[in-house]
Design a protein around this motif. Structure first.
Motif, short mmCIF file in Angstrom:
data_model
loop_
_atom_site.label_atom_id
_atom_site.label_comp_id
_atom_site.label_asym_id
_atom_site.label_seq_id
_atom_site.Cartn_x
_atom_site.Cartn_y
_atom_site.Cartn_z
N ILE A 16 85.42 37.27 -0.45
CA ILE A 16 84.90 37.28 0.92
C ILE A 16 85.76 38.16 1.82
N LEU A 17 87.08 38.10 1.64
CA LEU A 17 87.97 38.96 2.43
C LEU A 17 87.68 40.44 2.18
N MET A 18 87.37 40.79 0.92
CA MET A 18 87.07 42.19 0.61
C MET A 18 85.77 42.62 1.29
N ILE A 19 84.75 41.76 1.29
CA ILE A 19 83.49 42.09 1.96
C ILE A 19 83.73 42.35 3.45
N ILE A 20 84.56 41.51 4.09
CA ILE A 20 84.85 41.68 5.51
C ILE A 20 85.67 42.95 5.75
N LEU A 21 86.67 43.20 4.90
CA LEU A 21 87.52 44.39 5.06
C LEU A 21 86.70 45.67 4.95
N VAL A 22 85.84 45.75 3.94
CA VAL A 22 85.02 46.96 3.76
C VAL A 22 84.06 47.13 4.94
#
Length: 408
Positions: A16-22
Motif C-alpha cells: 500500500i505504501l508503494m501504491i501511495i508513493l508512486v
C-alpha cells in the motif's frame, strides 16, 4: 488486476505504501510536464521532448509510448480472454464465463472470442478521432471499476466477519537474496498502473480553462489510488496466497457465500466491460504516437482517413495475435513496466525539468527530479535482472523435467 498479486508479493503495508508513493511521484512528474508546456505554449508531450532534446528526444518519447501502450493493449486483451474463455496457471485450469455457462466449444475458445471482441467491440470504439468522444464510456468504465471494488470488498468483509479468510501477511516473507530481488518485480506493475502522461496534453488542450488541469490530475490520482488500494487489499484478503497474476481468474471458485456463482459472474462481467471501455482511451495515444513516429511531417492522422484506417487495423491485428501467444499479464507487465513505462512516467519528465528549457525549475524540482531518476533506474534495473534470472531458471527447470521424462 495484477496489483493484488503485487500486494501478495510485497505484503499489505509495503504494498500500500508503494501504491501511495508512486501516486505522489506521478503527480509531481505530471506537474513538471504541465508547467513546462504552459510556459512554452506547447500542446503535446512529444513536442515538449522535441523542444528540450531535439528530434531524438521526440522519437524516444513516441517509441516509448508505442511500446508501453501496445503492452497495455495486450494486457487488456489477455484479461478479456482470461475472463470469457478461461486460463490455465501452474497446471490448474480456471474456467471462463462462456465455458462455465455453455461448456467448452470451438466458438468460445480463446482465439475465436478475442477475434469477435476485436471486430465487434474494440474496432468500433477505436474508430473515434477525438478523445472527448470517449468521455461517456470513460465515466462508465470508472463506475464499473468501483462496482468491482464494492462487490469484492463486500464479500471479503462478510467472510472476515465469519472467520473464513486467512489473515494476510503484513510484510514480505524473505528466505534469501533471490526473494529480495523478486520483490522488485512488483515495481513495474505499480508504475504501469499510473502511466497516463501521454494523454494529459490531449485533455489539457480540450479544456476551456487550462488552470483546471492540476486539480483534474490530483482528483484522478486520488480516485485511482483509492480504487487500486481497495482492489489490492480486498482481493488479496479474499484469495490469500492463492491470488493469481490476473485476479479475475480467481473468480471461478466457490466464494463460500450464498449465490457465489452469481457474484463471480457479476464481478467478471463488470470488469471485462470496464476493460473494453478503457481500451480505446489508451489506444488513442498509441495510434497518435505511432503515426507521429512513422509520418512525422504528414498532416494530422485524423484528417487522413486512409492512414487512420491502416494504422488502426494493423495495431489491432498485432495486439490480437500477441494476446493469443503471451500466456500471462505478468509477463507483459514486466517488460513494458520496467522499460517504456518508467521512461514516460518519471525519467523523461525529470530530464526535462533538469534541462529546464523555460527557466521555471526550482531547487526542489531539481532535487525531486534527480531522486525520480535514481529510484526509477535502480528499482527497474533490479526488476529486469530478477525477471531474467526467473526466465533462465524456469527454462532450465523445464529442460530438466523433459530429460527426466525421456529417461523415465
Amino acid at each position: 488486476m495484477a496489483l493484488p498479486a503485487s500486494i501478495k508479493m510485497l505484503g499489505i503495508i509495503p504494498g500500500i505504501l508503494m501504491i501511495i508513493l508512486v501516486a505522489l511521484l506521478t503527480e509531481a512528474s505530471i506537474d513538471m510536464l504541465v508547467r513546462c508546456s504552459h510556459e512554452g505554449k506547447i500542446t503535446s508531450y512529444g513536442w515538449l521532448m522535441g523542444e528540450t532534446f531535439g528530434q531524438w528526444g521526440r522519437i524516444a518519447l513516441q517509441a516509448s509510448v508505442v511500446i508501453n501502450n501496445i503492452g497495455m493493449m495486450i494486457v487488456y486483451m489477455i484479461i478479456v480472454g482470461d475472463v470469457l474463455s478461461g486460463t490455465s496457471t501452474s497446471g490448474v485450469h480456471h474456467r471462463g464465463i462462456f465455458e462455465g455457462w455453455f461448456g467448452p466449444h470451438l466458438w468460445n475458445s480463446r482465439p475465436v472470442v478475442l477475434l469477435a471482441t476485436t471486430l465487434f467491440v474494440f474496432a468500433p470504439l477505436v474508430s473515434f478521432k477525438r478523445l472527448d468522444s470517449l468521455r461517456y464510456t470513460s465515466a462508465l468504465s470508472v463506475a464499473l471499476a468501483v462496482v468491482f471494488v464494492v462487490i469484492t470488498a463486500g464479500i471479503a468483509i462478510v467472510r472476515l466477519i465469519e472467520g473464513t479468510v486467512e489473515i494476510p501477511k503484513l510484510f514480505p516473507e524473505l528466505d534469501g537474496t533471490n526473494s529480495i530481488w523478486e520483490l522488485f518485480t512488483a515495481v513495474p506493475v505499480v508504475v504501469t498502473a499510473y502511466i497516463c502522461h501521454y494523454n494529459v496534453h490531449s485533455i489539457d488542450n480540450e479544456l476551456e480553462d487550462r488552470t483546471q488541469t492540476k486539480p483534474i490530475v490530483q482528483t484522478s490520482l486520488a480516485l485511482c489510488s483509492s480504487v487500486y488500494i481497495a482492489t489490492s487489499f480486498f482481493a488479496y484478503l479474499l484469495f490469500g496466497e492463492g491470488t493469481l497474476a490476473d485476479v479475475l481468474a480467481n473468480f471461478d471458485s466457490n466464494l463460500h457465500i450464498p449465490f457465489s456463482s452469481v457474484f463471480n459472474d457479476v464481478v467478471r462481467v463488470s470488469y471485462v466491460v470496464h476493460i473494453m471501455l478503457v481500451f480505446p482511451i489508451v489506444f488513442f495515444a498509441l495510434r497518435l504516437n505511432l503515426d507521429g513516429l512513422l509520418f512525422p511531417t504528414a498532416r494530422h492522422i485524423s484528417r487522413d482517413n486512409r492512414r487512420f484506417a491502416i494504422i488502426t487495423g494493423s495495431l489491432l491485428a498485432v495486439i490480437y495475435l500477441a494476446a493469443i501467444f503471451i500466456p500471462s499479464i505478468w509477463d507483459a507487465f514486466q517488460f513494458t513496466g520496467a522499460t517504456a513505462a518508467v521512461l514516460i512516467g518519471f525519467i523523461f519528465p525529470a530530464m526535462i525539468i533538469l534541462r529546464d528549457p523555460y527557466g521555471i525549475a526550482t531547487k526542489r524540482d531539481k532535487i525531486l527530479a534527480v531522486t525520480m531518476i535514481v529510484l526509477a533506474v535502480l528499482s527497474n534495473s533490479v526488476a529486469l535482472y530478477s525477471d531474467a534470472l526467473n526466465i533462465i531458471f524456469h527454462r532450465k527447470l523445464g529442460a530438466g523435467e523433459v530429460e527426466q521424462d525421456v529417461a523415465g
